[in-house]
Scaffold this motif. Sequence first.
Motif, mmCIF file in Angstrom:
data_model
loop_
_atom_site.group_PDB
_atom_site.id
_atom_site.type_symbol
_atom_site.label_atom_id
_atom_site.label_comp_id
_atom_site.label_asym_id
_atom_site.label_seq_id
_atom_site.Cartn_x
_atom_site.Cartn_y
_atom_site.Cartn_z
ATOM 1 N N ASN A 18 -1.462 6.733 1.008
ATOM 2 C CA ASN A 18 -2.876 7.115 0.905
ATOM 3 C C ASN A 18 -3.810 5.902 0.937
ATOM 4 O OD1 ASN A 18 -2.509 5.958 -1.566
ATOM 5 N ND2 ASN A 18 -2.738 7.836 -2.747
ATOM 6 N N SER B 30 -2.433 4.346 -11.023
ATOM 7 C CA SER B 30 -3.332 5.193 -10.225
ATOM 8 C C SER B 30 -4.790 5.012 -10.627
ATOM 9 C CB SER B 30 -2.929 6.658 -10.361
ATOM 10 O OG SER B 30 -3.045 7.031 -11.716
ATOM 11 N N GLY C 104 -6.133 2.220 -10.822
ATOM 12 C CA GLY C 104 -6.577 0.984 -10.184
ATOM 13 C C GLY C 104 -6.382 -0.248 -11.051
ATOM 14 N N LYS D 124 -3.800 3.326 -1.102
ATOM 15 C CA LYS D 124 -4.011 2.647 -2.388
ATOM 16 C C LYS D 124 -3.044 1.488 -2.563
ATOM 17 C CE LYS D 124 -5.963 5.937 -5.631
ATOM 18 N NZ LYS D 124 -5.690 6.790 -6.766
ATOM 19 N N TYR E 122 0.816 -1.211 0.000
ATOM 20 C CA TYR E 122 0.000 0.000 0.000
ATOM 21 C C TYR E 122 0.853 1.266 0.000
ATOM 22 C CZ TYR E 122 -3.719 -3.190 1.313
ATOM 23 O OH TYR E 122 -4.608 -4.218 1.321
#
Lengths: 245, 76
Positions: free
Chosen positions: A123, A152, A154, A125, A120
Amino acid sequence: MRKTIYALVIVLMCMSSFALADTIKVINQRNEYGGTTNEITLSPTERSYEDGVETSRFHYDSNGKILKKEDFYTDHKQRETGTANIINYYDNNGKMVKKEEFYTDQKQRETGIEISRFYYESNGKIVKIEDYHTDQKQRETGVANTTNYIGSNGKKAKVEEFYTDQKQQKDRIEASRFYYDGTGKIVKREDFYPEKRQRDVNDFRCLKSIGVKTPVRLQFVFTAEDKPDVGYVIYQKGNRPIAVK
Amino acid sequence: MIKEREVRRVKGGGPSEYEAQWEEITSGGTGGKYIVVSQGARINEFRYIRKKDGKQFKFEEDLEAWTEKGCEWNRK
């Protein structure tokens, strides 16, 4: 007689609630982080148990900060999710940096994956997922493990496959790297060979500095065709390439 | 590349980890150093050591900047 029965019922109720209470014990006085490791086994009446956690282990450093937490799932949750237990890793600020998931036998048979590791960003993500394959899948595919890099948006931006010894001996290939565009289409493949470990001509990487307010960005070009140990660096705000040897 | 060494051998078929040192060639001679730790296709660590004060700068791969033609830092 009736009073005796009431008293007996009350005693039994107390005993049963005592038996169902959480048990907390220190299972390691000095763990790998210099602190203690505590284990909590939850009773079926506890909320966390209802959430599917039966036992948790908390690993603290010498300052009492939690750096690792293990959760062992109930049978029900294992059947529901296919995950037997997880380990979460935290940085000094308490943010989760990595999670390991250990799958049940059933799920392993379905997916061919034994363990996944999720990495991770600060933030929250996910930026990288490593999948470690079962022996069966390794025999079938020749792939020992894969690493998925998440962009970014995903979606996966890059996938690396690391091959088993058998496949390396057979095909003389050590690893492959696949690059994806935004639509999920492979736009580039690189293969890496065990003997030469050669890179493609003009193999380059895009990099950005970390731990600074304004990141510095550069392109590192590893090799030139005729001089394999010479490369160059181009900075985002540089005037010209800087040669490296 | 001025130096390369195997730093970790991986069991179970994964490629070994190597550390390579690259030295900047500048007009005044040699400049800073880049330390690149790689394992197969993967770069596990990338550092720049500035010559004048020895300060280290850590880098990570910027996948979003990657295009087939080179790094593009200005696109969104």
